[in-house]
Design a protein around this motif. Structure first.
Motif, PDB file in Angstrom:
ATOM      1  N   MET A   1     -74.565 -33.390   5.150  1.00 34.27           N
ATOM      2  CA  MET A   1     -73.139 -33.165   5.616  1.00 34.27           C
ATOM      3  C   MET A   1     -73.135 -31.766   6.311  1.00 34.27           C
ATOM      4  SD  MET A   1     -69.734 -33.021   3.196  1.00 34.27           S
ATOM      5  CE  MET A   1     -70.177 -34.662   2.551  1.00 34.27           C
ATOM      6  N   THR A   2     -72.414 -31.596   7.219  1.00 34.81           N
ATOM      7  CA  THR A   2     -72.257 -30.448   8.195  1.00 34.81           C
ATOM      8  C   THR A   2     -71.244 -29.640   7.544  1.00 34.81           C
ATOM      9  OG1 THR A   2     -72.725 -31.484  10.131  1.00 34.81           O
ATOM     10  CG2 THR A   2     -71.792 -29.261  10.335  1.00 34.81           C
ATOM     11  N   THR A   3     -71.266 -28.425   7.327  1.00 31.53           N
ATOM     12  CA  THR A   3     -70.368 -27.437   6.686  1.00 31.53           C
ATOM     13  C   THR A   3     -69.630 -26.508   7.922  1.00 31.53           C
ATOM     14  OG1 THR A   3     -71.680 -25.698   6.255  1.00 31.53           O
ATOM     15  CG2 THR A   3     -71.325 -27.449   4.512  1.00 31.53           C
ATOM     16  N   ASN A   4     -68.595 -26.091   7.656  1.00 33.97           N
ATOM     17  CA  ASN A   4     -67.622 -25.278   8.633  1.00 33.97           C
ATOM     18  C   ASN A   4     -67.221 -26.049   9.911  1.00 33.97           C
ATOM     19  OD1 ASN A   4     -68.143 -22.951   7.038  1.00 33.97           O
ATOM     20  ND2 ASN A   4     -70.028 -22.539   7.622  1.00 33.97           N
ATOM     21  N   ILE A   5     -66.902 -27.410   9.920  1.00 33.85           N
ATOM     22  CA  ILE A   5     -66.485 -28.066  10.803  1.00 33.85           C
ATOM     23  C   ILE A   5     -65.141 -27.834  10.954  1.00 33.85           C
ATOM     24  CG2 ILE A   5     -66.089 -30.452  11.682  1.00 33.85           C
ATOM     25  CD1 ILE A   5     -68.347 -31.286   9.879  1.00 33.85           C
ATOM     26  N   SER A   6     -64.721 -27.562  12.342  1.00 30.89           N
ATOM     27  CA  SER A   6     -63.253 -27.557  12.537  1.00 30.89           C
ATOM     28  C   SER A   6     -62.813 -28.642  13.230  1.00 30.89           C
ATOM     29  CB  SER A   6     -62.987 -26.150  13.563  1.00 30.89           C
ATOM     30  OG  SER A   6     -61.619 -26.131  13.790  1.00 30.89           O
ATOM     31  N   LEU A   7     -61.591 -29.091  12.857  1.00 27.46           N
ATOM     32  CA  LEU A   7     -61.071 -30.291  13.561  1.00 27.46           C
ATOM     33  C   LEU A   7     -59.899 -29.686  14.488  1.00 27.46           C
ATOM     34  CD1 LEU A   7     -60.250 -32.628  10.680  1.00 27.46           C
ATOM     35  CD2 LEU A   7     -61.968 -32.740  12.434  1.00 27.46           C
ATOM     36  N   ASP A   8     -59.783 -28.418  14.765  1.00 27.80           N
ATOM     37  CA  ASP A   8     -58.681 -27.995  15.711  1.00 27.80           C
ATOM     38  C   ASP A   8     -58.944 -28.358  16.962  1.00 27.80           C
ATOM     39  OD1 ASP A   8     -56.593 -26.123  16.063  1.00 27.80           O
ATOM     40  OD2 ASP A   8     -57.825 -24.834  17.270  1.00 27.80           O
ATOM     41  N   GLY A   9     -57.860 -28.980  17.771  1.00 26.73           N
ATOM     42  CA  GLY A   9     -57.797 -29.589  18.953  1.00 26.73           C
ATOM     43  C   GLY A   9     -58.405 -30.991  19.007  1.00 26.73           C
ATOM     44  N   ARG A  10     -58.927 -31.712  17.862  1.00 26.85           N
ATOM     45  CA  ARG A  10     -59.519 -32.805  18.237  1.00 26.85           C
ATOM     46  C   ARG A  10     -58.751 -33.919  17.864  1.00 26.85           C
ATOM     47  NH1 ARG A  10     -65.867 -32.334  16.824  1.00 26.85           N
ATOM     48  NH2 ARG A  10     -66.126 -29.969  16.237  1.00 26.85           N
ATOM     49  N   THR A  11     -59.109 -35.217  18.254  1.00 24.97           N
ATOM     50  CA  THR A  11     -58.449 -36.335  18.274  1.00 24.97           C
ATOM     51  C   THR A  11     -59.235 -37.431  17.831  1.00 24.97           C
ATOM     52  OG1 THR A  11     -56.933 -35.756  20.196  1.00 24.97           O
ATOM     53  CG2 THR A  11     -56.703 -38.154  19.492  1.00 24.97           C
ATOM     54  N   VAL A  12     -58.607 -38.123  16.791  1.00 32.01           N
ATOM     55  CA  VAL A  12     -59.150 -39.140  16.346  1.00 32.01           C
ATOM     56  C   VAL A  12     -58.445 -40.630  16.232  1.00 32.01           C
ATOM     57  CG1 VAL A  12     -60.545 -37.654  14.790  1.00 32.01           C
ATOM     58  CG2 VAL A  12     -58.695 -38.742  13.648  1.00 32.01           C
ATOM     59  N   VAL A  13     -59.206 -41.544  16.263  1.00 31.85           N
ATOM     60  CA  VAL A  13     -58.452 -43.089  15.990  1.00 31.85           C
ATOM     61  C   VAL A  13     -59.378 -43.558  14.721  1.00 31.85           C
ATOM     62  CG1 VAL A  13     -57.916 -43.168  18.284  1.00 31.85           C
ATOM     63  CG2 VAL A  13     -60.076 -44.148  17.734  1.00 31.85           C
ATOM     64  N   ALA A  14     -58.534 -44.401  14.269  1.00 26.35           N
ATOM     65  CA  ALA A  14     -59.172 -45.266  12.948  1.00 26.35           C
ATOM     66  C   ALA A  14     -59.972 -46.497  13.419  1.00 26.35           C
ATOM     67  CB  ALA A  14     -58.172 -46.305  12.134  1.00 26.35           C
ATOM     68  N   VAL A  15     -61.254 -46.437  13.009  1.00 25.45           N
ATOM     69  CA  VAL A  15     -62.230 -47.852  13.341  1.00 25.45           C
ATOM     70  C   VAL A  15     -62.137 -48.512  12.291  1.00 25.45           C
ATOM     71  CG1 VAL A  15     -63.520 -46.361  15.186  1.00 25.45           C
ATOM     72  CG2 VAL A  15     -64.144 -46.551  12.945  1.00 25.45           C
ATOM     73  N   GLU A  16     -61.676 -48.248  11.183  1.00 22.17           N
ATOM     74  CA  GLU A  16     -61.493 -48.987  10.122  1.00 22.17           C
ATOM     75  C   GLU A  16     -60.448 -48.515   9.131  1.00 22.17           C
ATOM     76  OE1 GLU A  16     -65.127 -49.534   7.641  1.00 22.17           O
ATOM     77  OE2 GLU A  16     -66.353 -49.486   9.236  1.00 22.17           O
ATOM     78  N   ASN A  17     -59.612 -49.417   8.680  1.00 20.42           N
ATOM     79  CA  ASN A  17     -58.630 -48.942   7.747  1.00 20.42           C
ATOM     80  C   ASN A  17     -58.103 -50.323   6.960  1.00 20.42           C
ATOM     81  OD1 ASN A  17     -56.653 -47.667   6.233  1.00 20.42           O
ATOM     82  ND2 ASN A  17     -55.461 -47.315   8.108  1.00 20.42           N
ATOM     83  N   ASP A  18     -58.659 -50.256   5.852  1.00 24.71           N
ATOM     84  CA  ASP A  18     -58.055 -51.404   4.895  1.00 24.71           C
ATOM     85  C   ASP A  18     -56.619 -51.070   4.424  1.00 24.71           C
ATOM     86  OD1 ASP A  18     -60.763 -52.375   5.318  1.00 24.71           O
ATOM     87  OD2 ASP A  18     -61.316 -51.191   3.439  1.00 24.71           O
TER      88      ASP A  18
ATOM     89  N   THR B   1     -54.720 -29.534  14.156  1.00 21.91           N
ATOM     90  CA  THR B   1     -54.526 -28.107  14.294  1.00 21.91           C
ATOM     91  C   THR B   1     -55.360 -27.598  13.084  1.00 21.91           C
ATOM     92  OG1 THR B   1     -52.529 -28.331  15.561  1.00 21.91           O
ATOM     93  CG2 THR B   1     -53.212 -26.114  14.646  1.00 21.91           C
ATOM     94  N   GLN B   2     -56.011 -26.661  13.185  1.00 17.04           N
ATOM     95  CA  GLN B   2     -56.660 -26.014  11.810  1.00 17.04           C
ATOM     96  C   GLN B   2     -56.938 -24.476  11.980  1.00 17.04           C
ATOM     97  OE1 GLN B   2     -60.446 -27.944  10.665  1.00 17.04           O
ATOM     98  NE2 GLN B   2     -61.020 -26.241   9.567  1.00 17.04           N
ATOM     99  N   ASP B   3     -56.481 -23.831  11.125  1.00 16.02           N
ATOM    100  CA  ASP B   3     -56.308 -22.518  10.754  1.00 16.02           C
ATOM    101  C   ASP B   3     -57.119 -22.237   9.511  1.00 16.02           C
ATOM    102  OD1 ASP B   3     -56.256 -19.845  11.013  1.00 16.02           O
ATOM    103  OD2 ASP B   3     -53.975 -19.661  10.680  1.00 16.02           O
ATOM    104  N   GLY B   4     -58.621 -21.663   9.669  1.00 10.28           N
ATOM    105  CA  GLY B   4     -59.191 -21.549   8.450  1.00 10.28           C
ATOM    106  C   GLY B   4     -59.464 -22.818   7.603  1.00 10.28           C
ATOM    107  N   SER B   5     -59.090 -22.725   6.511  1.00 10.14           N
ATOM    108  CA  SER B   5     -59.152 -24.311   5.760  1.00 10.14           C
ATOM    109  C   SER B   5     -57.786 -25.190   5.872  1.00 10.14           C
ATOM    110  CB  SER B   5     -59.251 -24.062   4.325  1.00 10.14           C
ATOM    111  OG  SER B   5     -58.389 -23.078   3.519  1.00 10.14           O
ATOM    112  N   ARG B   6     -56.754 -24.314   6.331  1.00  8.65           N
ATOM    113  CA  ARG B   6     -55.667 -25.285   6.538  1.00  8.65           C
ATOM    114  C   ARG B   6     -55.509 -26.147   7.689  1.00  8.65           C
ATOM    115  NH1 ARG B   6     -51.091 -21.813   7.798  1.00  8.65           N
ATOM    116  NH2 ARG B   6     -52.500 -20.262   8.477  1.00  8.65           N
TER     117      ARG B   6
END
Length: 114
Positions: free
Chosen positions: A1-18, A31-36
């Protein structure tokens, strides 16, 4: 697993959702600021949704509230892992549960590039 990933500015979609309302037509932008962590999302069955929580060492813990096309509101909680693939895109695998009604499930979200 990669640590210190930032999701800030990223867009995702569901490829699976039960059993959930978020689907492949729902775009979630972070939007991400530190761990928030926070996100807004809409599309498909979701008219408007908001997510807030934390992302620490590749693990997320979030709560969400959303409004669907039928005018119903729903709230829930999700915990899961965030990983970055060899192509640099993120993948989120989580377990979620509704807090406002019975039910829950698992989902896989993947980053889309515009």
């Amino acid at each position: 697993m990669t640590t210190n990933i930032s999701l800030d500015g990223r867009t995702v979609v569901a490829v699976e959702n039960d059993g959930g309302e978020v689907g492949s037509d729902t775009r979630m932008t972070f939007t991400q600021d530190g761990s928030r962590l926070s996100a807004t999302y809409s599309g498909g069955d979701v008219v408007e949704g908001h997510l807030v929580g934390t992302l620490v060492d590749g693990e997320w813990d979030v709560r969400y509230v959303q409004l669907n096309r039928e005018g119903e509101t729903a709230t829930g909680h999700s915990v899961g892992s965030v990983e970055e693939g060899s192509d640099g895109r993120v993948r989120i695998e989580d377990e979620w549960e509704w807090e406002s009604k019975p039910g829950g499930g698992r989902s896989v979200l993947e980053e889309v590039r515009e």
